[in-house]
Design a protein around this motif. Structure first.
Motif, mmCIF file in Angstrom:
data_model
loop_
_atom_site.group_PDB
_atom_site.id
_atom_site.type_symbol
_atom_site.label_atom_id
_atom_site.label_comp_id
_atom_site.label_asym_id
_atom_site.label_seq_id
_atom_site.Cartn_x
_atom_site.Cartn_y
_atom_site.Cartn_z
ATOM 1 N N THR A 115 -4.688 -1.303 -6.658
ATOM 2 C CA THR A 115 -6.102 -1.520 -6.347
ATOM 3 C C THR A 115 -6.330 -1.108 -4.903
ATOM 4 N N LEU A 116 -7.550 -0.697 -4.631
ATOM 5 C CA LEU A 116 -7.884 -0.216 -3.295
ATOM 6 C C LEU A 116 -7.677 -1.315 -2.245
ATOM 7 N N ARG A 117 -7.989 -2.546 -2.655
ATOM 8 C CA ARG A 117 -7.965 -3.661 -1.705
ATOM 9 C C ARG A 117 -6.537 -4.151 -1.409
ATOM 10 N N SER A 140 -1.436 2.460 -11.358
ATOM 11 C CA SER A 140 -2.407 2.562 -10.277
ATOM 12 C C SER A 140 -2.579 1.187 -9.642
ATOM 13 N N ARG A 143 1.485 8.437 -3.707
ATOM 14 C CA ARG A 143 0.406 8.225 -4.696
ATOM 15 C C ARG A 143 0.553 9.177 -5.874
ATOM 16 N N PHE A 157 0.849 -1.199 0.000
ATOM 17 C CA PHE A 157 0.000 0.000 0.000
ATOM 18 C C PHE A 157 0.884 1.247 0.000
ATOM 19 N N SER A 158 0.301 2.343 -0.493
ATOM 20 C CA SER A 158 1.087 3.581 -0.548
ATOM 21 C C SER A 158 1.561 4.005 0.845
ATOM 22 N N GLY A 187 -3.484 -2.720 -2.977
ATOM 23 C CA GLY A 187 -2.385 -1.773 -3.154
ATOM 24 C C GLY A 187 -1.674 -2.012 -4.484
#
Ligand code: ATP
Length: 215
Positions: free
Chosen positions: A61-63, A59, A50, A34-35, A65
């Motif tokens: 993914t939200l889930r 980019s 980011r 994750f960022s 990273g």
């Protein structure tokens, strides 16, 4: 293929740092990051991370990273030249020798292939796999070996003269490790790195900190 606009210097510096951090994660069998994790490793803000990653058109993914392998490959495409680039060290004193020992063998597309010195005792020897030539051979070797980058580790009072020779020899990028700032033409990229200034900056802030504690 889309051509990416020239990225800001600071972004390039951070991309290099991201890649090193990501390689460490990969070594620990981590697949995604994750960022905020990457930011934490490098003392940056997640927003900064980011923004940089968006700039290079990636980019996550939200889930999960970012996918670590993909990101390493993408950063490589941006920073590295496919065939790698050759580097020369000018001045094989303590610092020059340290640069060669430290740098060669690291996972990078850059390799130090030649050293130059004025001292006859150092010339025509091989140091850590790198041949040392007399500085008079600079232009000839730089051209025949196709070396675009030079690390300058000569004494400060030789810096201007050596820089001039490097530019004339066709060098395109210089890392100046001497304490003396130099000038280069617009088509040559210069990075000054003065260790003494960096250390004195730290010394100043350490002194300030101590003073506050003692008030
Ligand atoms: P050493 O004691 O091994 O010479 P040093 O780190 O104390 O190391 P410096 O005086 O900092 O040496 O010089 C760094 C290196 O730069 C030396 O090897 C020196 O011979 C070399 N040098 C000095 N002037 C030039 C020049 N004009 N071109 C190329 N090399 C040079």
């Amino acid at each position: 293929m889309t051509i990416m606009p020239k990225l800001p210097e600071k972004t390039i510096e951070r991309l290099s740092q991201y890649r090193r951090a990501l390689l460490i994660c990969l070594g620990k069998n981590k697949q995604y990051i994750f960022s905020h994790e990457l930011a934490g490793m490098l003392h940056l803000t997640p927003v900064q991370v980011r923004r940089d990653i968006m700039l290079i058109g990636y980019s996550g993914t939200l889930r999960q990273g970012y996918e670590i392998r993909e990101m390493i490959a993408l950063i490589g495409k941006i920073i590295d030249s496919e065939e790698g680039l050759k580097v020369a060290v000018i001045g094989l004193g303590n610092l020059g020798r340290a640069m060669i020992s430290y740098f060669n063998g690291k996972r990078t597309k850059l390799s130090i292939v030649a050293a130059f010195d004025i001292n006859q005792e150092k010339v025509n020897r091989v140091y850590a796999g790198v041949p040392c030539y007399h500085i008079d051979m600079l232009s000839k070797i730089i051209r025949s070996e196709n070396i675009p980058i030079a690390i300058m580790t000569v004494p400060g009072d030789e810096a201007a003269k050596v820089t001039e020779s490097l530019v004339l020899a066709g060098i395109k990028g210089i890392l100046n490790y001497t304490p003396t700032p130099v000038n280069v033409p617009a088509n040559t990229y210069l990075q000054e790195y003065d260790m003494i200034t960096s250390l004195e900056k730290i010394a100043y802030f350490v002194k300030q900190g101590n003073r506050e504690e003692h008030i």
